[in-house]
Design an enzyme around this catalytic site. Sequence first.
Site, PDB file in Angstrom:
ATOM      1  N   LEU A  41       0.882  -1.153   0.000  1.00  0.00           N
ATOM      2  CA  LEU A  41       0.000   0.000   0.000  1.00  0.00           C
ATOM      3  C   LEU A  41       0.921   1.203   0.000  1.00  0.00           C
ATOM      4  CD1 LEU A  41      -2.719  -0.734   2.734  1.00  0.00           C
ATOM      5  CD2 LEU A  41      -3.128  -0.369   0.307  1.00  0.00           C
ATOM      6  N   ASP A  42       0.603   2.194  -0.806  1.00  0.00           N
ATOM      7  CA  ASP A  42       1.420   3.402  -0.823  1.00  0.00           C
ATOM      8  C   ASP A  42       1.407   4.057   0.551  1.00  0.00           C
ATOM      9  OD1 ASP A  42       2.093   3.305  -3.598  1.00  0.00           O
ATOM     10  OD2 ASP A  42       0.038   3.911  -4.032  1.00  0.00           O
ATOM     11  N   HIS A  43       2.406   4.890   0.812  1.00  0.00           N
ATOM     12  CA  HIS A  43       2.500   5.506   2.145  1.00  0.00           C
ATOM     13  C   HIS A  43       1.261   6.326   2.488  1.00  0.00           C
ATOM     14  CE1 HIS A  43       3.780   9.096  -0.084  1.00  0.00           C
ATOM     15  NE2 HIS A  43       3.475   9.757   1.014  1.00  0.00           N
ATOM     16  N   SER A  45      -1.825   5.586   1.660  1.00  0.00           N
ATOM     17  CA  SER A  45      -2.998   4.721   1.753  1.00  0.00           C
ATOM     18  C   SER A  45      -2.942   3.975   3.088  1.00  0.00           C
ATOM     19  CB  SER A  45      -3.011   3.724   0.592  1.00  0.00           C
ATOM     20  OG  SER A  45      -3.098   4.408  -0.644  1.00  0.00           O
TER      21      SER A  45
END
Length: 183
Positions: A41-43, A45
């Site tokens: 998960l992107d930072h 998200s």
Amino acid sequence: MSTVILFNKPFGVLSQFTPESGHPALDTFGFPAGVYAAGRLDHDSEGALLLTDNGKLIKKLLDPKFEHPRTYLAQVDGQITEEAVRRLSAGVDIKGYHTKPCKARIVEAPDWIWDRNPPVRFRANIPTSWVELTLIEGKNRQVRHMTAAVGFPTLRLVRVKIGNIPLGNLLPGEWKIITDRVI
């Protein structure tokens, strides 16, 4: 016997064990030795992230041919329309790629969701709304690109389910060992 962990990844945390560019990483949450993130998960998200020491499981979860579902709640800028949801469901063009069809539906703002730190920006004259999306693919920043492509940029993104494993009542930073079959 392999270990599988469900983690509620907080906003701002990287899905890796090494901090980078001022962002904290997974190394601060006390996971057992030998587990790795099964995906990312992107930072910016939040939500469900699986970790495991089972390399075959990681490959299965990440290989597109297995079409492993992932469900997200996206808070978007503006009042999302049924037409936008139909377009999302059919797949949209992002960065030269047409996304696979997905399940999409407008949902009420979740009353169970935790406050984000920092909070999503508030603008008095522009409402926000929520959409639930279940994808079977995972391109980089796909949900954000998809909602923007239909005119409703994502302000907050929370993954609430991976396969048949719901995030449940885990709070950000909490994790638990999963005994349910993942796939």
